[in-house]
Scaffold this motif. Structure first.
Motif, short mmCIF file in Angstrom:
data_model
loop_
_atom_site.label_atom_id
_atom_site.label_comp_id
_atom_site.label_asym_id
_atom_site.label_seq_id
_atom_site.Cartn_x
_atom_site.Cartn_y
_atom_site.Cartn_z
N ARG A 1 1.31 -5.12 -12.08
CA ARG A 1 1.88 -4.29 -13.16
C ARG A 1 1.24 -2.91 -13.19
O ARG A 1 1.92 -1.89 -13.23
N THR A 2 -0.09 -2.88 -13.21
CA THR A 2 -0.83 -1.61 -13.30
C THR A 2 -0.52 -0.72 -12.10
O THR A 2 -0.26 0.48 -12.25
N ASP A 3 -0.55 -1.31 -10.90
CA ASP A 3 -0.26 -0.54 -9.69
C ASP A 3 1.15 0.04 -9.72
O ASP A 3 1.36 1.21 -9.40
N LEU A 4 2.12 -0.79 -10.12
CA LEU A 4 3.50 -0.32 -10.18
C LEU A 4 3.68 0.78 -11.22
O LEU A 4 4.35 1.79 -10.95
N GLU A 5 3.11 0.59 -12.39
CA GLU A 5 3.26 1.60 -13.44
C GLU A 5 2.70 2.94 -12.98
O GLU A 5 3.28 3.99 -13.26
N HIS A 6 1.59 2.91 -12.26
CA HIS A 6 0.99 4.15 -11.76
C HIS A 6 1.89 4.80 -10.70
O HIS A 6 2.17 6.00 -10.76
N VAL A 7 2.35 4.02 -9.75
CA VAL A 7 3.16 4.55 -8.64
C VAL A 7 4.52 5.04 -9.12
O VAL A 7 5.02 6.07 -8.64
N GLU B 1 3.40 5.56 0.71
CA GLU B 1 2.16 4.98 1.24
C GLU B 1 1.50 4.07 0.21
O GLU B 1 0.98 3.00 0.57
N ARG B 2 1.51 4.47 -1.06
CA ARG B 2 0.96 3.63 -2.13
C ARG B 2 1.76 2.33 -2.25
O ARG B 2 1.20 1.25 -2.45
N LEU B 3 3.10 2.43 -2.15
CA LEU B 3 3.94 1.23 -2.22
C LEU B 3 3.67 0.31 -1.03
O LEU B 3 3.67 -0.91 -1.19
N PHE C 1 2.90 -3.64 -1.28
CA PHE C 1 3.89 -4.62 -0.85
C PHE C 1 3.85 -5.02 0.62
O PHE C 1 4.37 -6.08 0.96
N GLU C 2 3.30 -4.20 1.49
CA GLU C 2 3.32 -4.56 2.89
C GLU C 2 2.40 -5.74 3.15
O GLU C 2 1.28 -5.78 2.68
N SER D 1 7.39 -5.63 6.14
CA SER D 1 7.06 -4.22 5.95
C SER D 1 8.35 -3.53 5.53
O SER D 1 9.46 -4.03 5.78
N PHE D 2 8.22 -2.38 4.88
CA PHE D 2 9.37 -1.72 4.28
C PHE D 2 9.42 -0.26 4.66
O PHE D 2 8.38 0.39 4.82
N SER D 3 10.63 0.27 4.78
CA SER D 3 10.82 1.68 5.10
C SER D 3 10.87 2.50 3.81
O SER D 3 11.01 1.94 2.72
N HIS D 4 10.78 3.79 3.96
CA HIS D 4 10.91 4.67 2.80
C HIS D 4 12.27 4.45 2.14
O HIS D 4 12.36 4.46 0.90
N GLN D 5 13.29 4.24 2.94
CA GLN D 5 14.62 4.02 2.39
C GLN D 5 14.68 2.72 1.59
O GLN D 5 15.35 2.64 0.56
N ASP D 6 13.97 1.70 2.05
CA ASP D 6 13.91 0.44 1.29
C ASP D 6 13.35 0.68 -0.11
O ASP D 6 13.86 0.15 -1.10
N TYR D 7 12.29 1.48 -0.19
CA TYR D 7 11.70 1.78 -1.49
C TYR D 7 12.66 2.58 -2.36
O TYR D 7 12.80 2.33 -3.56
#
Length: 167
Positions: A94-100, A111-113, A117-118, A123-129
């Protein structure tokens, strides 16, 4: 075919109270009430007790959450396997997500995401995010409600949480 995911809160009910003076066990009022409610007639265990799971979250094909569970658990759970999730882990997410989520959509944010999550499983692409940005906001909001309720002494309900995914 896809991924169906559930997060459940766990409550354990003691089956028996032990009296050391008489060296006997008697069924607890809570367990007796549960047995009566569900018309359970088979013998009860001497120790432990029923573990009750209450659904608190449901997702479909939210691979980022699944990857986070794999990373947090240290291994990818088999399809249908239950994985215990600590409240502290949910609070960290929760804390990490709220910050990002306060950051603009740029390289540093992605990069933070990735750090969140990786995992070895995904692993996820920028487009996935970008495509899942609103889902990530909703996850952060849902986690905030769940954790706030968990830390409120008037609404605290669960000892542990468990995650289960089927694919």
């Amino acid at each position: 075919m896809g991924l169906t995911q559930d997060l459940s809160g766990q409550i354990a009910i003691n089956s028996t109270d032990y009296d050391p003076e008489t060296e006997t066990s008697t069924i607890t009022k809570e367990h007796q009430a549960l047995r009566k409610h569900f018309n359970i007639t088979h013998p009860y265990p001497d120790r432990g007790g029923p573990l009750i799971l209450f659904p608190v979250g449901h997702w479909y094909n939210f691979w980022m959450l699944h990857s986070w569970v794999c990373k947090t658990n240290g291994d990818a759970p088999d399809s249908g396997a239950k994985v215990d999730i600590m409240v502290s882990d949910l609070e960290t997410l929760r804390t990490d997500l709220e910050h990002v989520l306060k950051l603009p959509l740029q390289e540093e944010t992605f990069e933070r995401l990735d750090e969140i999550f990786e995992s070895d499983a995904e692993s996820f692409s920028h487009q996935d995010y970008k495509d899942n940005w609103d889902d990530l906001k909703e996850l952060a909001s849902d986690l905030a409600k769940l954790i706030d309720a968990q830390y409120d002494p008037n609404t605290r309900s669960f000892e542990y949480f468990c995650y289960e995914g089927w694919y």
